[in-house]
Write a protein that holds these residues in place. Structure first.
Motif, PDB file in Angstrom:
ATOM      1  N   ARG A  13      15.774  26.476  32.599  1.00  0.00           N
ATOM      2  CA  ARG A  13      15.499  27.397  31.492  1.00  0.00           C
ATOM      3  C   ARG A  13      15.054  28.710  32.122  1.00  0.00           C
ATOM      4  NH1 ARG A  13      12.457  26.426  25.812  1.00  0.00           N
ATOM      5  NH2 ARG A  13      14.626  25.915  25.339  1.00  0.00           N
ATOM      6  N   LEU A  14      15.845  29.753  31.921  1.00  0.00           N
ATOM      7  CA  LEU A  14      15.629  31.036  32.580  1.00  0.00           C
ATOM      8  C   LEU A  14      15.256  32.095  31.561  1.00  0.00           C
ATOM      9  CD1 LEU A  14      18.774  30.994  34.904  1.00  0.00           C
ATOM     10  CD2 LEU A  14      16.436  30.400  35.557  1.00  0.00           C
ATOM     11  N   SER A  15      14.211  32.836  31.839  1.00  0.00           N
ATOM     12  CA  SER A  15      13.855  33.995  31.025  1.00  0.00           C
ATOM     13  C   SER A  15      14.814  35.131  31.343  1.00  0.00           C
ATOM     14  CB  SER A  15      12.423  34.425  31.329  1.00  0.00           C
ATOM     15  OG  SER A  15      12.354  34.965  32.650  1.00  0.00           O
ATOM     16  N   PRO A  16      14.864  36.172  30.513  1.00  0.00           N
ATOM     17  CA  PRO A  16      15.717  37.316  30.850  1.00  0.00           C
ATOM     18  C   PRO A  16      15.422  37.878  32.239  1.00  0.00           C
ATOM     19  CG  PRO A  16      15.028  37.473  28.570  1.00  0.00           C
ATOM     20  CD  PRO A  16      14.284  36.310  29.160  1.00  0.00           C
ATOM     21  N   ALA A  17      14.155  37.969  32.601  1.00  0.00           N
ATOM     22  CA  ALA A  17      13.808  38.497  33.923  1.00  0.00           C
ATOM     23  C   ALA A  17      14.303  37.566  35.025  1.00  0.00           C
ATOM     24  CB  ALA A  17      12.301  38.683  34.028  1.00  0.00           C
ATOM     25  N   HIS A  40      21.092  44.195  29.348  1.00  0.00           N
ATOM     26  CA  HIS A  40      19.949  43.635  28.622  1.00  0.00           C
ATOM     27  C   HIS A  40      20.169  42.132  28.488  1.00  0.00           C
ATOM     28  CE1 HIS A  40      18.565  47.662  27.727  1.00  0.00           C
ATOM     29  NE2 HIS A  40      19.770  47.962  27.239  1.00  0.00           N
ATOM     30  N   PRO A  41      19.880  41.371  29.544  1.00  0.00           N
ATOM     31  CA  PRO A  41      20.232  39.949  29.531  1.00  0.00           C
ATOM     32  C   PRO A  41      19.384  39.142  28.559  1.00  0.00           C
ATOM     33  CG  PRO A  41      18.875  40.457  31.437  1.00  0.00           C
ATOM     34  CD  PRO A  41      19.216  41.775  30.791  1.00  0.00           C
ATOM     35  N   LEU A  42      19.989  38.095  28.045  1.00  0.00           N
ATOM     36  CA  LEU A  42      19.283  37.107  27.243  1.00  0.00           C
ATOM     37  C   LEU A  42      18.744  36.008  28.156  1.00  0.00           C
ATOM     38  CD1 LEU A  42      22.027  36.733  24.487  1.00  0.00           C
ATOM     39  CD2 LEU A  42      19.906  38.053  24.289  1.00  0.00           C
ATOM     40  N   GLY A  43      17.741  35.278  27.678  1.00  0.00           N
ATOM     41  CA  GLY A  43      17.342  34.076  28.370  1.00  0.00           C
ATOM     42  C   GLY A  43      18.436  33.025  28.255  1.00  0.00           C
ATOM     43  N   VAL A  44      18.442  32.083  29.189  1.00  0.00           N
ATOM     44  CA  VAL A  44      19.546  31.120  29.270  1.00  0.00           C
ATOM     45  C   VAL A  44      19.006  29.714  29.523  1.00  0.00           C
ATOM     46  CG1 VAL A  44      21.590  30.420  30.587  1.00  0.00           C
ATOM     47  CG2 VAL A  44      21.184  32.840  30.113  1.00  0.00           C
ATOM     48  N   VAL A  60      28.083  32.003  37.436  1.00  0.00           N
ATOM     49  CA  VAL A  60      28.950  32.753  36.527  1.00  0.00           C
ATOM     50  C   VAL A  60      28.741  32.317  35.073  1.00  0.00           C
ATOM     51  CG1 VAL A  60      31.325  33.346  35.934  1.00  0.00           C
ATOM     52  CG2 VAL A  60      30.618  33.332  38.328  1.00  0.00           C
ATOM     53  N   PRO A  61      28.649  31.017  34.753  1.00  0.00           N
ATOM     54  CA  PRO A  61      28.289  30.664  33.373  1.00  0.00           C
ATOM     55  C   PRO A  61      26.947  31.234  32.933  1.00  0.00           C
ATOM     56  CG  PRO A  61      29.217  28.765  34.489  1.00  0.00           C
ATOM     57  CD  PRO A  61      29.043  29.829  35.540  1.00  0.00           C
ATOM     58  N   VAL A  62      25.954  31.280  33.843  1.00  0.00           N
ATOM     59  CA  VAL A  62      24.674  31.908  33.509  1.00  0.00           C
ATOM     60  C   VAL A  62      24.879  33.387  33.181  1.00  0.00           C
ATOM     61  CG1 VAL A  62      22.440  32.628  34.466  1.00  0.00           C
ATOM     62  CG2 VAL A  62      23.246  30.276  34.788  1.00  0.00           C
ATOM     63  N   MET A  63      25.691  34.060  33.974  1.00  0.00           N
ATOM     64  CA  MET A  63      26.002  35.467  33.728  1.00  0.00           C
ATOM     65  C   MET A  63      26.602  35.649  32.334  1.00  0.00           C
ATOM     66  SD  MET A  63      28.857  37.761  35.760  1.00  0.00           S
ATOM     67  CE  MET A  63      30.243  36.914  34.958  1.00  0.00           C
ATOM     68  N   PHE A  64      27.561  34.794  31.972  1.00  0.00           N
ATOM     69  CA  PHE A  64      28.185  34.921  30.655  1.00  0.00           C
ATOM     70  C   PHE A  64      27.198  34.594  29.536  1.00  0.00           C
ATOM     71  CE2 PHE A  64      32.483  34.187  32.794  1.00  0.00           C
ATOM     72  CZ  PHE A  64      32.887  35.500  32.606  1.00  0.00           C
ATOM     73  N   ALA A  65      26.390  33.562  29.711  1.00  0.00           N
ATOM     74  CA  ALA A  65      25.423  33.208  28.672  1.00  0.00           C
ATOM     75  C   ALA A  65      24.419  34.331  28.471  1.00  0.00           C
ATOM     76  CB  ALA A  65      24.710  31.914  29.040  1.00  0.00           C
ATOM     77  N   ALA A  66      24.010  34.973  29.549  1.00  0.00           N
ATOM     78  CA  ALA A  66      23.060  36.085  29.435  1.00  0.00           C
ATOM     79  C   ALA A  66      23.653  37.255  28.669  1.00  0.00           C
ATOM     80  CB  ALA A  66      22.630  36.539  30.826  1.00  0.00           C
ATOM     81  N   ALA A  67      24.992  37.301  28.588  1.00  0.00           N
ATOM     82  CA  ALA A  67      25.676  38.364  27.848  1.00  0.00           C
ATOM     83  C   ALA A  67      26.033  37.960  26.421  1.00  0.00           C
ATOM     84  CB  ALA A  67      26.938  38.782  28.597  1.00  0.00           C
ATOM     85  N   GLY A  68      25.633  36.739  26.014  1.00  0.00           N
ATOM     86  CA  GLY A  68      25.867  36.328  24.635  1.00  0.00           C
ATOM     87  C   GLY A  68      26.994  35.351  24.423  1.00  0.00           C
ATOM     88  N   PHE A  69      27.506  34.746  25.493  1.00  0.00           N
ATOM     89  CA  PHE A  69      28.557  33.734  25.393  1.00  0.00           C
ATOM     90  C   PHE A  69      27.967  32.348  25.590  1.00  0.00           C
ATOM     91  CE2 PHE A  69      30.537  37.579  27.024  1.00  0.00           C
ATOM     92  CZ  PHE A  69      31.723  37.671  26.321  1.00  0.00           C
TER      93      PHE A  69
END
Length: 418
Positions: free
Chosen positions: A61-65, A81-85, A146-155
């Motif tokens: 569980r990752l915070s935006p930071a 502006h990343p989302l938490g993931v 890469v999935p973390v990158m996409f999830a942080a962008a809203g996917f």
């Protein structure tokens, strides 16, 4: 290549890894290969439908930071502006190369924001011979990040391990597009169920990318989605990176000319031949394909337990030192089952017209997967009436071609969110 970024991507570019130290994997991850967390397992009967979840385990569980710090430390692009993931490992029902029921594993990363409906972004990873370096097990490879990158962008970010990697039983059928598609499509089914369990809804769009072997897998999945492989989901974007789309017409000529680094070519051929023999019966005994002493060792190297470094140390420096004269002749002039195996895989850019724009990324300095693969793919798709463009990201190698491509893929997929 010894910088930390390359080491992370080399988990997905096995041949480039021949010259560097492979990634270390925590003992807990190695144990997970044979024993999923007991608290996560839900029994599923053998007759359960494809995509049924066998187990789902939250890995992180990752915070935006933390998302920004993790991606940037690895050299991957982070959304502004990343989302938490939340990152999950999913074991799910699928089918094997023989059509019989089996299981596979993969990563599903979900954004922690609950605003709106999510599209899927699928990442197909590159060549991996080692189970524990698959996305659902290794925390620092591109298949996880890469999935973390996409999830942080809203996917809803996905990465299948493919058959036989991660927690999947048996050996990986390397470069088998049919099983790449079934493993990917069934992970989409499982991810849709997982998202619903977490109160998320999907909007039906699927954006697909992948690197190296995963570029070919991405093209194959794109075609399957357009043909309705997963009802309720539709292909929305296709952006593969440096895929071996035309092994017969592009990759093998580059091997013979020396444009593919010889040790790299040896690795790829050893992996491909041993895999394809299980599917297309290329030889009766290893000695027909491999010179002594490799005829007694090569098949065992690709059992999913050996690392890239171990395999590299056990292989000779060139294809001619590995293969018998008969099989070198097949590399020069494919015939019979060898040719059939090649052409079964070399169909991802032919015989269909994508209804979405396609962007291919490649690098002209690539000595793992020749850029001619992407040029032929572009031409094949365009001849069928597709809207397709090829972006040459420069005179850089295989790994750095991916690094230059991923920020472009992320921006292109984000542009489709609005």
């Amino acid at each position: 290549m010894t910088n930390p970024l390359s080491k992370r991507l080399l988990a997905a570019a096995a041949c480039a890894a021949l010259a560097v130290t492979v990634l270390s994997v925590p003992a807990t991850a190695s144990a997970a290969i044979t024993r999923p967390a007991a608290t996560a397992v839900t029994a599923v009967a053998a007759e359960a439908p494809r995509g049924a979840i066998v187990s789902a385990t939250r890995l992180d569980r990752l915070s935006p930071a933390q998302v920004s710090a993790t991606l940037r430390a690895a050299g991957f692009p982070a959304p502004e502006h990343p989302l938490g993931v939340d990152v999950h490992r999913v074991v799910y029902r699928t089918i094997g190369t023989d059509g019989a029921p089996t299981t596979a594993s993969g990563v599903v990363a979900l954004p922690r924001s609950r605003d709106g409906r999510l599209p899927f972004a699928v990442y197909e990873h590159g060549t991996l011979p080692t189970k524990r370096y698959a996305p659902s097990v290794s925390a620092d490879g591109d298949g996880r990040l890469v999935p973390v990158m996409f999830a942080a962008a809203g996917f809803a970010g996905l990465a299948p391990d493919y058959l036989g990697l991660g927690l999947g039983p048996g050996r990986h059928p390397y470069m088998d597009t049919a099983s790449e598609v079934t493993a990917s499509a069934d992970l989409l089914r499982a991810a849709r169920d997982l998202a619903a369990r977490h109160g998320r809804t999907l909007d039906g769009r699927v954006m697909v990318t992948g690197f190296s072997q995963g570029g070919q897998a991405a093209m194959a999945l794109g075609r399957a989605l357009q043909q309705g492989a997963v009802p309720g989901l539709r292909l929305a974007a296709l952006a593969p990176i440096s895929g071996p789309y035309a092994v017969e017409r592009a990759e093998l000529p580059a091997v013979l000319s020396g444009d593919i680094e010889p040790h790299t070519a040896t690795f790829y051929l050893a992996y491909w031949i041993t895999s394809m023999n299980r599917l297309h019966h290329l030889y009766d005994t290893p000695g027909q394909a491999f010179r002594a002493p490799y005829d007694t060792t090569v098949e065992g190297l690709f059992d999913g337990l050996h690392t890239e470094e171990q395999i590299a140390a056990a292989l000779p420096a060139s294809p001619a030192e590995l293969l018998t004269g008969e099989f070198m002749d097949l590399v020069r002039q494919p015939t019979g089952a060898f040719l059939e195996a090649l052409r079964t895989g070399d169909t991802t850019c032919t015989g269909w017209r994508p209804r979405v724009p396609v962007t291919l990324y490649a690098s002209r300095g690539d000595r793992d997967v020749a850029i001619a693969n992407s040029r032929l793919c572009r031409d094949d798709l365009a001849a069928g009436g597709a809207e397709v463009r090829l972006v040459d990201v420069g005179a850089v190698d295989h790994v750095n071609g991916a690094l230059r491509s991923l920020p472009r893929v992320l921006r292109a997929f984000q542009d489709l969110l609005s």
